[in-house]
Scaffold this active site. Sequence first.
Site, PDB file in Angstrom:
ATOM      1  N   GLY A  14       0.810  -1.209   0.000  1.00 57.82           N
ATOM      2  CA  GLY A  14       0.000   0.000   0.000  1.00 57.82           C
ATOM      3  C   GLY A  14       0.841   1.255   0.000  1.00 57.82           C
ATOM      4  O   GLY A  14       0.462   2.281   0.577  1.00 57.82           O
ATOM      5  N   ALA A  15       1.979   1.199  -0.694  1.00 58.94           N
ATOM      6  CA  ALA A  15       2.946   2.304  -0.627  1.00 58.94           C
ATOM      7  C   ALA A  15       2.496   3.546  -1.377  1.00 58.94           C
ATOM      8  O   ALA A  15       3.099   4.603  -1.208  1.00 58.94           O
ATOM      9  CB  ALA A  15       4.303   1.844  -1.159  1.00 58.94           C
ATOM     10  N   VAL A  64      -2.616  -8.180  -2.175  1.00 65.57           N
ATOM     11  CA  VAL A  64      -1.903  -8.768  -1.032  1.00 65.57           C
ATOM     12  C   VAL A  64      -2.738  -9.769  -0.257  1.00 65.57           C
ATOM     13  O   VAL A  64      -2.247 -10.369   0.695  1.00 65.57           O
ATOM     14  CB  VAL A  64      -1.389  -7.672  -0.075  1.00 65.57           C
ATOM     15  CG1 VAL A  64      -0.306  -6.836  -0.731  1.00 65.57           C
ATOM     16  CG2 VAL A  64      -2.536  -6.802   0.429  1.00 65.57           C
ATOM     17  N   ASN A  77       1.152  -2.415   5.245  1.00 67.42           N
ATOM     18  CA  ASN A  77       0.416  -1.165   5.399  1.00 67.42           C
ATOM     19  C   ASN A  77      -0.903  -1.152   4.631  1.00 67.42           C
ATOM     20  O   ASN A  77      -1.814  -0.412   4.980  1.00 67.42           O
ATOM     21  CB  ASN A  77       1.312  -0.007   4.923  1.00 67.42           C
ATOM     22  CG  ASN A  77       0.582   1.307   4.801  1.00 67.42           C
ATOM     23  OD1 ASN A  77       0.129   1.865   5.799  1.00 67.42           O
ATOM     24  ND2 ASN A  77       0.451   1.798   3.573  1.00 67.42           N
ATOM     25  N   TYR A  93     -13.429  -3.020  10.977  1.00 67.48           N
ATOM     26  CA  TYR A  93     -12.034  -2.587  11.033  1.00 67.48           C
ATOM     27  C   TYR A  93     -11.363  -3.099  12.308  1.00 67.48           C
ATOM     28  O   TYR A  93     -10.259  -3.642  12.288  1.00 67.48           O
ATOM     29  CB  TYR A  93     -12.004  -1.064  10.984  1.00 67.48           C
ATOM     30  CG  TYR A  93     -10.647  -0.429  10.772  1.00 67.48           C
ATOM     31  CD1 TYR A  93      -9.757  -0.904   9.820  1.00 67.48           C
ATOM     32  CD2 TYR A  93     -10.284   0.706  11.507  1.00 67.48           C
ATOM     33  CE1 TYR A  93      -8.532  -0.290   9.617  1.00 67.48           C
ATOM     34  CE2 TYR A  93      -9.070   1.330  11.304  1.00 67.48           C
ATOM     35  CZ  TYR A  93      -8.194   0.827  10.361  1.00 67.48           C
ATOM     36  OH  TYR A  93      -6.981   1.442  10.153  1.00 67.48           O
ATOM     37  N   ALA A  98     -12.291  -5.634  14.185  1.00 69.15           N
ATOM     38  CA  ALA A  98     -12.178  -7.093  14.147  1.00 69.15           C
ATOM     39  C   ALA A  98     -10.953  -7.519  13.353  1.00 69.15           C
ATOM     40  O   ALA A  98     -10.191  -8.400  13.778  1.00 69.15           O
ATOM     41  CB  ALA A  98     -13.446  -7.701  13.545  1.00 69.15           C
ATOM     42  N   LYS A 121      -8.215  -5.722  12.637  1.00 72.36           N
ATOM     43  CA  LYS A 121      -6.962  -5.284  13.255  1.00 72.36           C
ATOM     44  C   LYS A 121      -6.658  -6.025  14.552  1.00 72.36           C
ATOM     45  O   LYS A 121      -5.490  -6.266  14.873  1.00 72.36           O
ATOM     46  CB  LYS A 121      -7.006  -3.768  13.496  1.00 72.36           C
ATOM     47  CG  LYS A 121      -6.975  -2.934  12.224  1.00 72.36           C
ATOM     48  CD  LYS A 121      -5.694  -3.152  11.422  1.00 72.36           C
ATOM     49  CE  LYS A 121      -5.566  -2.157  10.285  1.00 72.36           C
ATOM     50  NZ  LYS A 121      -4.338  -2.373   9.482  1.00 72.36           N
TER      51      LYS A 121
END
Length: 253
Positions: free
Chosen positions: A14-15, A66, A92, A158, A160, A162
């Site tokens: 996610g750069a 990913v 990321n 979100y 859950a 993380k």
Amino acid sequence: MKIDLTGKTALITGATGDLGRVMARTLAACGADIAIHYHANERKAAELQNEIRGMGRRAIAVQGDVTKEDDIRNIKTAVQEGLGRVDIVVANAVIQYNWTTVLEQPLEDYVGQFESCVLQSVLLAKAFVPDMKQQRWGRFIGINTECAMQNFPTQSAYTAGKRGMDGVYRVLAREVGESQVTVNQVAPGWTISDRDRESGTEINEGYSAAVPLKRRGTDQEIANAVAFLASDLAGFITGAFIPVNGGNIMPAI
């Protein structure tokens, strides 16, 4: 004393995103060569690649999903051919979605957060950590969130994803520690990025009032924490969940 990543290669997923771009520039400024992962924004990836090369570092852009094992395998092959073995992984990337209540949140959003938080981390670990173990040096860094400790309304999918990610990182840290591979997480708060600077939305008094430092953090402050964890200065830190949010959440002992 300084952060010196000379001779290291970092992959940032996610750069091309708001935080990812600053992480890529920061690790490059510390001396690392950068593999710029992107999912769809090829133009931004090419711009960032040229920018990092202009800093005197090697850089390549690699595309992939990913959450897919074949894509991670292809990303690894491309990075190895272009830059060599990966020393630092920064997970990321995350799927974006609309937040609502548990009763109204579509089930596919929970699946998406599991895939982009938990499954991405597992696939990256399987692909890159064995080489780190072999060379007895590696940094595996995940970008978590303060939401994982807040548990506020509408955060459920979100949170859950993380919190599941957090479990993977803590277990992985124990499993690979004797090989001198560290596994850590950075948990940003609501962070100011270029999007805010362009739209003039840097200040949010309601949010900042609850933060002990009375302000929002910046993308550079998140990247600074990542650079520290990627360096030898953090060689004896592993299994950590580090909030970078001005004290808005404080993990307790």
